[in-house]
Design a protein around this motif. Structure first.
Motif, mmCIF file in Angstrom:
data_model
loop_
_atom_site.group_PDB
_atom_site.id
_atom_site.type_symbol
_atom_site.label_atom_id
_atom_site.label_comp_id
_atom_site.label_asym_id
_atom_site.label_seq_id
_atom_site.Cartn_x
_atom_site.Cartn_y
_atom_site.Cartn_z
ATOM 1 N N MET A 44 -28.060 29.214 13.191
ATOM 2 C CA MET A 44 -27.780 28.258 14.251
ATOM 3 C C MET A 44 -26.387 28.512 14.798
ATOM 4 N N THR A 45 -26.256 28.549 16.117
ATOM 5 C CA THR A 45 -24.959 28.714 16.749
ATOM 6 C C THR A 45 -24.816 27.688 17.859
ATOM 7 N N ARG A 46 -23.555 27.469 18.269
ATOM 8 C CA ARG A 46 -23.292 26.570 19.376
ATOM 9 C C ARG A 46 -22.263 27.255 20.270
ATOM 10 N N THR A 47 -22.624 27.512 21.524
ATOM 11 C CA THR A 47 -21.771 28.262 22.422
ATOM 12 C C THR A 47 -20.592 27.416 22.907
ATOM 13 N N GLU A 48 -19.628 28.064 23.566
ATOM 14 C CA GLU A 48 -18.485 27.350 24.114
ATOM 15 C C GLU A 48 -18.909 26.350 25.182
ATOM 16 N N GLN A 49 -20.061 26.585 25.808
ATOM 17 C CA GLN A 49 -20.588 25.656 26.808
ATOM 18 C C GLN A 49 -21.344 24.501 26.167
ATOM 19 N N GLY A 50 -21.434 24.496 24.846
ATOM 20 C CA GLY A 50 -22.090 23.406 24.148
ATOM 21 C C GLY A 50 -23.577 23.569 23.987
ATOM 22 N N ARG B 2 -15.016 30.047 6.535
ATOM 23 C CA ARG B 2 -16.422 30.222 6.170
ATOM 24 C C ARG B 2 -16.633 29.762 4.733
ATOM 25 N N PHE B 3 -17.693 28.977 4.516
ATOM 26 C CA PHE B 3 -17.974 28.519 3.166
ATOM 27 C C PHE B 3 -19.478 28.482 2.917
ATOM 28 N N LEU B 4 -19.828 28.443 1.657
ATOM 29 C CA LEU B 4 -21.225 28.497 1.238
ATOM 30 C C LEU B 4 -21.601 27.214 0.511
ATOM 31 N N VAL B 5 -22.693 26.597 0.943
ATOM 32 C CA VAL B 5 -23.243 25.401 0.307
ATOM 33 C C VAL B 5 -24.525 25.789 -0.409
ATOM 34 N N GLU B 6 -24.692 25.320 -1.629
ATOM 35 C CA GLU B 6 -25.941 25.521 -2.362
ATOM 36 C C GLU B 6 -26.472 24.160 -2.791
ATOM 37 N N GLY B 7 -27.768 23.984 -2.654
ATOM 38 C CA GLY B 7 -28.368 22.707 -3.022
ATOM 39 C C GLY B 7 -29.868 22.787 -3.105
ATOM 40 N N GLU B 8 -30.490 21.639 -3.003
ATOM 41 C CA GLU B 8 -31.947 21.550 -3.126
ATOM 42 C C GLU B 8 -32.439 20.431 -2.233
ATOM 43 N N LEU B 9 -33.615 20.646 -1.678
ATOM 44 C CA LEU B 9 -34.242 19.652 -0.812
ATOM 45 C C LEU B 9 -35.520 19.140 -1.447
ATOM 46 N N SER B 10 -35.768 17.839 -1.364
ATOM 47 C CA SER B 10 -37.045 17.315 -1.827
ATOM 48 C C SER B 10 -37.568 16.292 -0.836
ATOM 49 N N VAL B 11 -38.876 16.209 -0.764
ATOM 50 C CA VAL B 11 -39.542 15.189 0.049
ATOM 51 C C VAL B 11 -40.429 14.387 -0.880
ATOM 52 N N GLU B 12 -40.340 13.056 -0.783
ATOM 53 C CA GLU B 12 -41.149 12.228 -1.667
ATOM 54 C C GLU B 12 -41.603 10.970 -0.944
ATOM 55 N N ARG B 13 -42.680 10.419 -1.416
ATOM 56 C CA ARG B 13 -43.148 9.129 -0.934
ATOM 57 C C ARG B 13 -42.290 8.030 -1.540
ATOM 58 N N TRP C 24 -17.787 26.761 10.672
ATOM 59 C CA TRP C 24 -17.655 25.739 11.704
ATOM 60 C C TRP C 24 -16.352 25.859 12.482
ATOM 61 N N ALA C 25 -15.357 26.559 11.917
ATOM 62 C CA ALA C 25 -14.073 26.660 12.593
ATOM 63 C C ALA C 25 -13.969 27.926 13.443
ATOM 64 N N GLY C 26 -15.011 28.741 13.460
ATOM 65 C CA GLY C 26 -14.975 29.967 14.235
ATOM 66 C C GLY C 26 -15.071 29.706 15.728
ATOM 67 N N THR C 27 -14.863 30.760 16.509
ATOM 68 C CA THR C 27 -14.965 30.640 17.967
ATOM 69 C C THR C 27 -16.334 30.119 18.370
#
Length: 274
Positions: A109-115, A55-66, A83-86
């Motif tokens: 957001m999660t992704r099951t074993e069935q995808g 488990r890890f933590l990402v910190e950042g910033e988002l911008s939208v521009e023309r 991402w490496a969890g069950t």
């Protein structure tokens, strides 16, 4: 629940003036393997393995521009990934300002074993709203939740495109100044507005430096590309992403920057020039 937050995503950038087709910045370029000897699934496995396996933590910033540089909005975010969890899981919080006192939105957001992917919005009162389709915009940006979770790296239905097929479909393997292997991946469940995705894996690093969404008719919808990729503590780490939709009359770009990544065994600090 704040359903209409202004913009957001995994990594963001403010005031980027890099041209649309600028070459990617690589701090090192030492081929570590022969990508032609790998299957399409093996390339995705390598791409997943480039991220910390805890488990890890990402910190950042988002911008939208023309395209002329006018910034429409920018927000800091945190993204906790396992991402490496069950069950691969990502929890994202978008904040109203740099002090991170007030959350504009929070989603898991999660992704099951069935995808099957699941997106759950977490309201201020603790109630949950579940959404199945990750191919929806993140706020008012041009990013999707598939981008945010890199969900396509787990899709099992993937194939390499030959040089002949790329030429026939007018797909250029060389992108952003890099020679790539082109993969086509298909969502594991029917996804409205998405037929498949093209992935460009850099031949030198194996990193997926560009993706392009295709609709059910095979027409391009939007693309996401890495503008900066550096070697950090033995790992290839993206620092800057950009996203743009196809065919817009008033084009704009979503810029994503990673500031820091921290876990028990791995860390990326904010660079001085950022």
């Amino acid at each position: 629940m704040k359903m209409k937050w202004l913009t957001f995503l995994l990594v963001a950038m403010v005031g980027c003036a890099t041209p649309l087709f600028a070459e990617i910045e690589l701090e090192e370029e030492v081929p570590e393997f022969n990508i032609d000897e790998l299957s399409a699934n093996e390339i995705l496995v390598r791409a997943r393995a480039m991220f910390p396996q805890e488990r890890f933590l990402v910190e950042g910033e988002l911008s939208v521009e023309r395209t002329r540089g006018a910034v429409e909005s920018s927000y800091p975010y945190t993204l906790s990934l396992d991402w490496a969890g069950t069950v691969p899981t990502a929890v994202c919080t978008l904040f109203t300002n740099e002090y991170k006192h007030t959350a504009l939105m929070k989603a898991q957001m999660t992704r099951t074993e069935q995808g099957e992917p699941t997106l759950t919005f977490i309201n201020d009162d603790g109630s949950l709203l579940e959404v199945k389709n990750l191919n929806t915009p993140v706020g008012e940006s041009d990013l999707s939740w598939i981008d945010l979770a890199f969900d396509y790296l787990w899709w099992p239905n993937v194939r390499k495109l030959s040089e002949e097929e790329c030429e026939q479909r007018e797909i250029k393997p060389r992108q952003i100044g890099r020679n790539c292997v082109v993969l086509e991946v298909y969502p594991p469940v029917a996804t409205p507005g998405l037929g498949s995705m093209l992935l460009w894996a850099d031949r030198s690093t194996g990193f997926v430096i560009q993706t392009q969404y295709l609709n059910e008719q095979g027409a391009p919808v939007r693309r996401l590309w890495v503008q900066r990729l550096g070697r950090e503590n033995g790992r290839w780490v993206p620092r800057l992403f950009s996203v743009q939709r196809a065919g817009e009359r008033r084009p704009r770009k979503t810029h994503l920057r990673i500031y820091t990544i921290t876990s028990d065994h791995f860390s990326v600090e904010r660079l001085e020039d950022e």
